[in-house]
Write a protein that holds these residues in place. Structure first.
Motif, PDB file in Angstrom:
ATOM      1  N   PRO A 162       9.586   1.685   6.125  1.00 38.59           N
ATOM      2  CA  PRO A 162       8.273   1.332   5.575  1.00 38.59           C
ATOM      3  C   PRO A 162       7.482   0.360   6.443  1.00 38.59           C
ATOM      4  O   PRO A 162       6.254   0.408   6.476  1.00 38.59           O
ATOM      5  N   ASP A 163       8.188  -0.503   7.176  1.00 47.18           N
ATOM      6  CA  ASP A 163       7.493  -1.468   8.032  1.00 47.18           C
ATOM      7  C   ASP A 163       6.962  -0.834   9.319  1.00 47.18           C
ATOM      8  O   ASP A 163       6.174  -1.454  10.036  1.00 47.18           O
ATOM      9  N   VAL A 175       1.007   7.724   1.144  1.00 51.45           N
ATOM     10  CA  VAL A 175       0.356   6.615   0.448  1.00 51.45           C
ATOM     11  C   VAL A 175       1.050   6.341  -0.884  1.00 51.45           C
ATOM     12  O   VAL A 175       1.301   5.178  -1.239  1.00 51.45           O
ATOM     13  N   VAL A 235       4.407   4.389  -0.156  1.00 47.61           N
ATOM     14  CA  VAL A 235       4.500   3.053   0.436  1.00 47.61           C
ATOM     15  C   VAL A 235       3.380   2.096   0.052  1.00 47.61           C
ATOM     16  O   VAL A 235       3.537   0.882   0.207  1.00 47.61           O
ATOM     17  N   SER A 236       2.244   2.601  -0.435  1.00 49.63           N
ATOM     18  CA  SER A 236       1.101   1.716  -0.670  1.00 49.63           C
ATOM     19  C   SER A 236       1.150   1.101  -2.059  1.00 49.63           C
ATOM     20  O   SER A 236       1.442   1.787  -3.037  1.00 49.63           O
ATOM     21  N   PRO A 237       0.829  -0.195  -2.170  1.00 51.36           N
ATOM     22  CA  PRO A 237       0.944  -0.873  -3.461  1.00 51.36           C
ATOM     23  C   PRO A 237      -0.210  -0.583  -4.417  1.00 51.36           C
ATOM     24  O   PRO A 237      -0.060  -0.738  -5.624  1.00 51.36           O
ATOM     25  N   HIS A 296      -4.863   3.688  -3.664  1.00 44.68           N
ATOM     26  CA  HIS A 296      -4.339   4.787  -2.863  1.00 44.68           C
ATOM     27  C   HIS A 296      -5.436   5.610  -2.193  1.00 44.68           C
ATOM     28  O   HIS A 296      -5.318   5.961  -1.011  1.00 44.68           O
ATOM     29  N   ARG A 315      -6.997   3.607   0.693  1.00 43.27           N
ATOM     30  CA  ARG A 315      -6.085   3.478   1.829  1.00 43.27           C
ATOM     31  C   ARG A 315      -5.955   4.807   2.579  1.00 43.27           C
ATOM     32  O   ARG A 315      -5.951   4.844   3.818  1.00 43.27           O
ATOM     33  N   GLN A 336      -0.837   0.653   9.714  1.00 40.96           N
ATOM     34  CA  GLN A 336       0.132  -0.025   8.852  1.00 40.96           C
ATOM     35  C   GLN A 336      -0.580  -0.935   7.851  1.00 40.96           C
ATOM     36  O   GLN A 336      -0.238  -0.962   6.664  1.00 40.96           O
ATOM     37  N   ARG A 337      -1.567  -1.677   8.313  1.00 39.79           N
ATOM     38  CA  ARG A 337      -2.301  -2.558   7.405  1.00 39.79           C
ATOM     39  C   ARG A 337      -3.049  -1.748   6.351  1.00 39.79           C
ATOM     40  O   ARG A 337      -3.087  -2.130   5.182  1.00 39.79           O
ATOM     41  N   LEU A 339      -2.138   0.992   5.112  1.00 39.65           N
ATOM     42  CA  LEU A 339      -1.172   1.556   4.168  1.00 39.65           C
ATOM     43  C   LEU A 339      -0.517   0.504   3.285  1.00 39.65           C
ATOM     44  O   LEU A 339      -0.337   0.726   2.083  1.00 39.65           O
ATOM     45  N   THR A 340      -0.144  -0.632   3.852  1.00 38.39           N
ATOM     46  CA  THR A 340       0.680  -1.586   3.106  1.00 38.39           C
ATOM     47  C   THR A 340       0.126  -3.000   3.055  1.00 38.39           C
ATOM     48  O   THR A 340       0.649  -3.834   2.319  1.00 38.39           O
TER      49      THR A 340
END
Length: 208
Positions: A90-91, A143, A146-148, A151, A154, A194-195, A197-198
């Motif tokens: 995920p990172d 999305v 992994v996305s908080p 959605h 993002r 990455q930013r 997405l997460t």
């Protein structure tokens, strides 16, 4: 064995299972996806439009997603690309997304994707199909995994990066992006994706 074809109209679901069926399904799929979008189009409607049994979709294409890809003439396996991205840490998923798209696009030297990118400004149907392919078929599962939050937003931000890279690399030919090695682009753009997405996108409330 070589009897002449019956000139009378065939009933729905009774067209022969040869390459004419595949071609008919592709034509019907393009029309349905253009009119209803990826989500709205159904295997049943596509089959009805082509005059074949819905089982022919699975027989020739293995499902709606692969039929959608085939209708766009895109040289990729949606499940493989998406699966590769989803198995990433995920990172590191931002880099995995960029690498996945570049691998496909570079492998085809732009190909049908570049042709579609060229057509999106003049043809709303092409724009809609490209948008839905990237956001629905590829990015939405990523999305959702992994996305908080936020959605749709993002996914749209990630799509803007991917389409922008494709346009500059394959259509405009903007250097040094057009000839840059994949990993150089992955390293530069991956953290931004990455930013999207997460990471923290900032507040949607102007008073907060």
């Amino acid at each position: 064995m070589n009897a002449a074809p019956d000139p009378a109209p065939r009933r729905r679901g009774r067209r022969s299972g040869g390459t004419d069926t595949r071609s008919g399904l592709l034509d019907a799929a393009r029309a349905e996806f253009a009119e209803r979008g990826f989500e709205g189009a159904t295997v049943r409607r596509i089959a009805e439009r082509a005059g074949v049994d819905p089982a022919m979709v699975n027989h020739w294409f293995g499902g709606k997603e692969k039929l959608f890809t085939a209708s766009l003439e895109l040289p990729l396996d949606v499940h493989r690309v998406r699966g590769t991205i989803l198995t990433a840490d995920p990172d590191d998923i931002g880099e995995a997304v960029v690498r996945g798209f570049l691998t496909v696009w570079d492998g085809a030297e732009g190909g049908a994707i570049a042709a579609m990118l060229r057509s999106v400004t003049a043809h709303p149907t092409a724009a809609r199909m490209l948008r839905e392919f990237i956001t629905r078929a590829i990015l939405r599962p990523v999305v959702e995994r992994v996305s908080p939050d936020r959605h749709d937003e993002r996914g749209a931000l990630v799509a803007s990066q991917l389409i922008g890279i494709g346009m500059m690399r394959f259509v405009v030919g903007l250097e040094p992006l057009a000839s840059a090695p994949q990993e150089e682009i992955v390293a530069a753009v991956g953290p931004t994706v990455q930013r999207y997405l997460t990471g923290n996108l900032g507040s949607t409330n102007p008073d907060s």
